[in-house]
Each structure stands twice: as structure tokens, then as C-alpha cells.
Design an enzyme around this catalytic site. Structure first.
Site, PDB file in Angstrom:
ATOM      1  N   ASN A  13       6.074  -3.362  -6.261  1.00  0.00           N
ATOM      2  CA  ASN A  13       5.674  -4.770  -6.298  1.00  0.00           C
ATOM      3  C   ASN A  13       4.307  -4.868  -6.972  1.00  0.00           C
ATOM      4  O   ASN A  13       3.289  -4.537  -6.369  1.00  0.00           O
ATOM      5  CB  ASN A  13       5.621  -5.336  -4.878  1.00  0.00           C
ATOM      6  CG  ASN A  13       5.195  -6.796  -4.852  1.00  0.00           C
ATOM      7  OD1 ASN A  13       5.159  -7.472  -5.883  1.00  0.00           O
ATOM      8  ND2 ASN A  13       4.864  -7.297  -3.668  1.00  0.00           N
ATOM      9  N   LYS A  15       2.723  -7.480  -7.783  1.00  0.00           N
ATOM     10  CA  LYS A  15       1.965  -8.663  -7.342  1.00  0.00           C
ATOM     11  C   LYS A  15       1.364  -9.380  -8.565  1.00  0.00           C
ATOM     12  O   LYS A  15       2.040  -9.462  -9.604  1.00  0.00           O
ATOM     13  CB  LYS A  15       0.927  -8.269  -6.291  1.00  0.00           C
ATOM     14  CG  LYS A  15       1.564  -7.500  -5.125  1.00  0.00           C
ATOM     15  CD  LYS A  15       0.638  -7.281  -3.969  1.00  0.00           C
ATOM     16  CE  LYS A  15       1.364  -6.512  -2.876  1.00  0.00           C
ATOM     17  NZ  LYS A  15       0.529  -6.349  -1.666  1.00  0.00           N
ATOM     18  N   HIS A 106       7.813 -12.105   1.548  1.00  0.00           N
ATOM     19  CA  HIS A 106       6.652 -11.209   1.575  1.00  0.00           C
ATOM     20  C   HIS A 106       5.542 -11.850   2.393  1.00  0.00           C
ATOM     21  O   HIS A 106       5.354 -13.064   2.378  1.00  0.00           O
ATOM     22  CB  HIS A 106       6.174 -10.915   0.148  1.00  0.00           C
ATOM     23  CG  HIS A 106       5.197  -9.796   0.061  1.00  0.00           C
ATOM     24  ND1 HIS A 106       3.863  -9.960   0.388  1.00  0.00           N
ATOM     25  CD2 HIS A 106       5.340  -8.491  -0.296  1.00  0.00           C
ATOM     26  CE1 HIS A 106       3.236  -8.808   0.229  1.00  0.00           C
ATOM     27  NE2 HIS A 106       4.097  -7.895  -0.176  1.00  0.00           N
ATOM     28  N   GLU A 108       2.481 -12.106   2.024  1.00  0.00           N
ATOM     29  CA  GLU A 108       1.523 -12.929   1.274  1.00  0.00           C
ATOM     30  C   GLU A 108       2.074 -14.318   1.033  1.00  0.00           C
ATOM     31  O   GLU A 108       1.313 -15.297   1.009  1.00  0.00           O
ATOM     32  CB  GLU A 108       1.170 -12.221  -0.041  1.00  0.00           C
ATOM     33  CG  GLU A 108       0.333 -10.969   0.192  1.00  0.00           C
ATOM     34  CD  GLU A 108       0.413  -9.941  -0.919  1.00  0.00           C
ATOM     35  OE1 GLU A 108      -0.164  -8.859  -0.736  1.00  0.00           O
ATOM     36  OE2 GLU A 108       1.050 -10.226  -1.952  1.00  0.00           O
ATOM     37  N   GLU A 178       7.216  -4.412   6.453  1.00  0.00           N
ATOM     38  CA  GLU A 178       5.840  -4.234   5.970  1.00  0.00           C
ATOM     39  C   GLU A 178       4.871  -4.767   7.014  1.00  0.00           C
ATOM     40  O   GLU A 178       4.640  -5.971   7.095  1.00  0.00           O
ATOM     41  CB  GLU A 178       5.646  -4.944   4.634  1.00  0.00           C
ATOM     42  CG  GLU A 178       6.335  -6.312   4.534  1.00  0.00           C
ATOM     43  CD  GLU A 178       5.788  -7.169   3.422  1.00  0.00           C
ATOM     44  OE1 GLU A 178       5.405  -6.625   2.379  1.00  0.00           O
ATOM     45  OE2 GLU A 178       5.716  -8.398   3.621  1.00  0.00           O
ATOM     46  N   GLY A 184      -2.279  -3.114   1.616  1.00  0.00           N
ATOM     47  CA  GLY A 184      -3.494  -3.131   0.809  1.00  0.00           C
ATOM     48  C   GLY A 184      -4.746  -2.725   1.562  1.00  0.00           C
ATOM     49  O   GLY A 184      -5.855  -2.867   1.054  1.00  0.00           O
ATOM     50  N   SER A 222       0.851   0.345   2.174  1.00  0.00           N
ATOM     51  CA  SER A 222       0.012   1.453   1.697  1.00  0.00           C
ATOM     52  C   SER A 222       0.804   2.744   1.550  1.00  0.00           C
ATOM     53  O   SER A 222       0.356   3.820   1.945  1.00  0.00           O
ATOM     54  CB  SER A 222      -1.191   1.652   2.630  1.00  0.00           C
ATOM     55  OG  SER A 222      -2.021   0.509   2.623  1.00  0.00           O
TER      56      SER A 222
END
Length: 263
Positions: A13, A15, A106, A108, A178, A184, A222
Site C-alpha cells: 500500500n 498510500k 483502511h 486511515e 491492521e 507507521g 509495520s
């Protein structure tokens, strides 16, 4: 029963990265690594999710790789078909461009853009009805994990989509677990913790669909070459949704190689 016989997926991904020239170089570097150190298609599915602007150019660039590397959309519209919806890209438009895979849910999108279960259900329904394969993301925050709600939150996110997924459409869904606190941050759930959650997810899926035992469940948070082998060794972890490490061709190749050769 574990999902250890499921062919793993490794999806990068990207992003909101990188710039066009860097993306083209990244693709070229990855293709060169696949040429020098092949990864058999039957041992691992590989995909990359670039920004919307780069979907078709990425797909074209990957078409000359020595194996199939799928192009995955990072998002799609809650609106179906075509029409006066400025800035939107529908499931049908993705399908028309031969983009057959999409991320939905996701963290985010949930956290930063406030996408509710209702919005995600609309996206899920549109994607599946258009014939796309969905990588559906679930995960808990650090606060939810520390308060003992992790499993409840994750299983609820799976139950949320059950109302819009027809019985046969479950075979067109990949789950990506996730933990939000590991995205991150450099932190990673221990292989034991990740496996425990994946096993719970598989049990939950098995109560909803007959495809529960055959669905791929990916780990995201990560993932890097240093932990890929340990994660791949877990019976219910069927691949990885890779963030930052997928922006480095060598790291991404090593992760894919780890899953291809451990499963």
C-alpha cells in the site's frame, strides 16, 4: 483449523506516495528483482496499491514483469456507476480500466476521513456487485486493545459488512488485520498476538460464511523483512498488507519472498 494451506497475499500500500518518477523507478527495481530472484505465482500473490492517478500507468508498467503483479486501488466511491459526482471514482470505472482489486476500510479512511460502517458498506456493496475483489481492513486502536476490547472491535467490523455481502461474494474478500497502533509507528504486534487475533477472525468468519476457512487473512502494521519470516510462520497469517516497506523494492521483495517460502 488453520488457513496454512491458503496461498498468501503480499500487497504494498503506497498510500499518498511517491512522485511519478520515483514510482516508475520503484516498479522497475521490483521487476528486476523478480527477474533475478523469481517468486512463483502459485506460492504467493503479489499486488501494489498506488495512488489513483497512477493506477493505469502502474498496471501498464507491471504488465512486463516476469509474473503477475496485481494493481490494487486504494479506495473507491460510495456512489455506483457514473454521473455528476465530482472527484469520485466508482467501482464500475475501476473495473472498466481492468483494475480488479480494491482496499476498503483502511484505518486511515476510518480515522482521518471519518468513514462510518454505513459508508464502508456502500463501498463494499458497489465493489462486489461490480465484480471487484475487496481487501477489507479491520483493526483496533491502542486504547481499545489496552481496555480489552480488541477482539470485540475487530469482529464487529467484520459483522458490519455481513448485511451487504451475499453468500457467494465472501470468496471475493480478503481480510487485512491492521492494529491501528502498529501502522507507521515501527511497532508490530508480536507473532503470538497477531496469530491469536487472526485465529479469532477466522473463527468469526466461519460463523458467518462457509468460506471462512479458505479466506486469506493478511497482517498489516509495520511489516518489514526483519519480522516477515516470523509472521509468515503463523498458521492463520496468510500474507501481509505492507506500508512503508513497500516503497523500497528490495524490502518488498524480501517480504514477498518470506511468505512465498514459509507457507
Amino acid at each position: 483449523m488453520s488457513g496454512s494451506t491458503i496461498t498468501p497475499w503480499v500487497v504494498g500500500n503506497w498510500k499518498m506516495n511517491p512522485m511519478q518518477a520515483d514510482a516508475q523507478q520503484l516498479i522497475q527495481d521490483f521487476k528486476s528483482l523478480l527477474q533475478a530472484h523469481p517468486i512463483d505465482e502459485s506460492s504467493c500473490y503479489i499486488g501494489v496499491a498506488p495512488i489513483t492517478l497512477a493506477l493505469t500507468t502502474t498496471q501498464t508498467a507491471l504488465s512486463s514483469a516476469n509474473r503477475m503483479v496485481y494493481t490494487v486501488a486504494q479506495d473507491l466511491s460510495r456512489i455506483a456507476a457514473t454521473g455528476a459526482y465530482t472527484g469520485e471514482v466508482s467501482a464500475e470505472l475501476l473495473k472498466d480500466s481492468q483494475i480488479n482489486f480494491v482496499l476498503i476500510g483502511h484505518s486511515e479512511r476510518r480515522e482521518i476521513f471519518g468513514e462510518s460502517a454505513q459508508v464502508l458498506n456502500e463501498k463494499m456493496k458497489n465493489a462486489l456487485n461490480a465484480g471487484l475483489t475487496v481487501i477489507y481492513c479491520v483493526g483496533e486502536s491502542l486504547e481499545q486493545r489496552e481496555s480489552g476490547q480488541a477482539e470485540q472491535v475487530v469482529l464487529q467490523q467484520i459483522c458490519d459488512i455481513a448485511t451487504v455481502v451475499d453468500s457467494e461474494q465472501w470468496q471475493n474478500i480478503v481480510i487485512a488485520y491492521e492494529p491501528i497502533w502498529a501502522i507507521g509507528t515501527g511497532k508490530t504486534a508480536s507473532p503470538e498476538d497477531a496469530q491469536a487475533m487472526h485465529a479469532q477472525i477466522r473463527e468469526g468468519l466461519s460463523q458467518i460464511t462457509t468460506y471462512g476457512q479458505s479466506m486469506a487473512i493478511l497482517y498489516g502494521g509495520s511489516v518489514k523483512p526483519e519480522n516477515a519470516v516470523e509472521l509468515a510462520a503463523c498458521p492463520d497469517i496468510n500474507g501481509a498488507l505492507v506500508g512503508g516497506a513497500s516503497l523500497n523494492a528490495e524490502s518488498f521483495h524480501k517480504i514477498a519472498h518470506a511468505f512465498a517460502n514459509t507457507k
